[in-house]
Scaffold this active site. Sequence first.
Site, PDB file in Angstrom:
ATOM      1  N   LYS A 161      50.591  35.580  47.193  1.00  0.00           N
ATOM      2  CA  LYS A 161      49.292  36.229  47.445  1.00  0.00           C
ATOM      3  C   LYS A 161      48.382  36.072  46.228  1.00  0.00           C
ATOM      4  CE  LYS A 161      51.353  40.619  46.059  1.00  0.00           C
ATOM      5  NZ  LYS A 161      51.939  41.878  46.561  1.00  0.00           N
ATOM      6  N   TYR A 181      26.364  40.053  22.082  1.00  0.00           N
ATOM      7  CA  TYR A 181      25.617  41.186  22.626  1.00  0.00           C
ATOM      8  C   TYR A 181      25.974  42.475  21.916  1.00  0.00           C
ATOM      9  CZ  TYR A 181      24.507  38.179  26.625  1.00  0.00           C
ATOM     10  OH  TYR A 181      24.067  37.169  27.421  1.00  0.00           O
TER      11      TYR A 181
HETATM   12  C1  LIG Z   1      53.261  41.857  46.062  1.00  0.00           C
HETATM   13  C2  LIG Z   1      54.442  42.261  46.841  1.00  0.00           C
HETATM   14  C3  LIG Z   1      55.715  41.805  46.491  1.00  0.00           C
HETATM   15  C4  LIG Z   1      55.997  41.037  45.221  1.00  0.00           C
HETATM   16  O1  LIG Z   1      55.980  41.924  44.124  1.00  0.00           O
HETATM   17  P1  LIG Z   1      56.393  41.457  42.638  1.00  0.00           P
HETATM   18  O2  LIG Z   1      56.543  42.721  41.903  1.00  0.00           O
HETATM   19  O3  LIG Z   1      55.259  40.629  42.123  1.00  0.00           O
HETATM   20  O4  LIG Z   1      57.648  40.682  42.774  1.00  0.00           O
HETATM   21  C5  LIG Z   1      56.764  42.109  47.353  1.00  0.00           C
HETATM   22  N1  LIG Z   1      56.566  42.843  48.461  1.00  0.00           N
HETATM   23  C6  LIG Z   1      55.358  43.325  48.819  1.00  0.00           C
HETATM   24  C7  LIG Z   1      55.206  44.124  50.055  1.00  0.00           C
HETATM   25  C8  LIG Z   1      54.250  43.068  48.011  1.00  0.00           C
HETATM   26  O5  LIG Z   1      53.054  43.559  48.352  1.00  0.00           O
END
Ligand SMILES: *Cc1c(COP(=O)(O)O)cnc(C)c1O
Length: 390
Positions: free
Chosen positions: A57, A283
């Site tokens: 993701k 800035y």
């Molecule tokens: C993002 C996510 C993961 C992965 O989490 P990590 O801590 O990056 O391994 C796994 N399960 C769900 C439902 C998530 O939203």
Amino acid sequence: MLSEEYTVKDYLDSSSWLSQLSYQRAWVEIDHSALIHNVQEIKKILGPKTALMGVVKADAYGHGNVAQTLLDAGCSSLAVATLNEGIELRKAGITASILLLGATNTPAEIKAIALWDLEPTLCDHHQALLYSDTLKALGATLRVHLKLDTGMSRLGVPWYEATSFASLVQRLPGLEIASIYSHLATADDPNPQVMSLQQERYEEAIAQLNLHNLTPPCLHLANSAATLSDRTCHYDLVRVGLALYGLYPAAHLRKVVSLRPVLQVKARVTQVKTIPPGTGVSYGHQFISDRSLRIAVVGIGYADGVPRRLSQRLQVLLRGQLVSQIGAITMDQLMLDVSAIPDLQVGEVVTLLGKQGNISLEVDQWASLLGTISWEILCGFKNRLPRVNQ
Ligand SMILES: *Cc1c(COP(=O)(O)O)cnc(C)c1O
């Protein structure tokens, strides 16, 4: 000027132009061999029946186009948060199964999910009914993943409603239960109390399903932290994000496996100059020189993902040595005190994250300076930074 014979089109068609441009200003370097190494390291602690799902993701946590490498290295499926992320993977030619972790609630989304052969998360009775109705009209069937809320208080039906939810979904036409899963809230905490409670609830739900002949084909609970900390959380599949990218969810998990960071962030020096004593920089003139200083301007800023709150706290690497950033970090550029490198040239490469010589700068250092977590830093690197292979 391009000559008449050599048109702009020829230039764009020539294979090297994009890769050359990618190294001009600032970029993210991706080490695919580190990705492969991390997949192998994680697989070492998994039993033979546990599959590894690569969580990609948010543009693979800022790493870009790495899904195929993860699959080739041994991930058996992928997970994304949003429908668009899933569609992008399909458009890129990914054929592995793709779980959508986020919620999808409209007929338009359901149609797109069926069209692109994605696998949604179901977490609510109404949603299940809408899915079934919409799929019936399309004459389509989908593999769906049922989500239980065991204590995260995010998506999912309460764990004690698992049986009624699963039996509803099983009866609905067009839906095939592919897995039942839950998500842990505190797996990175050395104190296992909450995680144990969540796991107990998950197992209680599964026991009930078994009693009612609703045994799910696949169980999964673990994120990176639970994968590294507790083998009893592995079940049939683990959903790993952060650890694939070579970072540890918590310091106490560093000893479990040996991971290698995948991403480096680099930018070029675009101007070098000397400023006299008493000169303000950037800035707000947060920095005023107390002596004559050699400063370098670097072509990267907060619009690229270098948090502005790191202003005057950031250290970067130039010629293998640490150099301090001065003044406010601006949207597209930042300044360094390079007095220690008097012959510094325009075009030299600055490493903001990654290694030069014996020194490495880590995402975790930025996260602790900012009081945040490494996940947020990684997701901050924007598409404006080209991803190039190391
Ligand atoms: C993002 C996510 C993961 C992965 O989490 P990590 O801590 O990056 O391994 C796994 N399960 C769900 C439902 C998530 O939203």
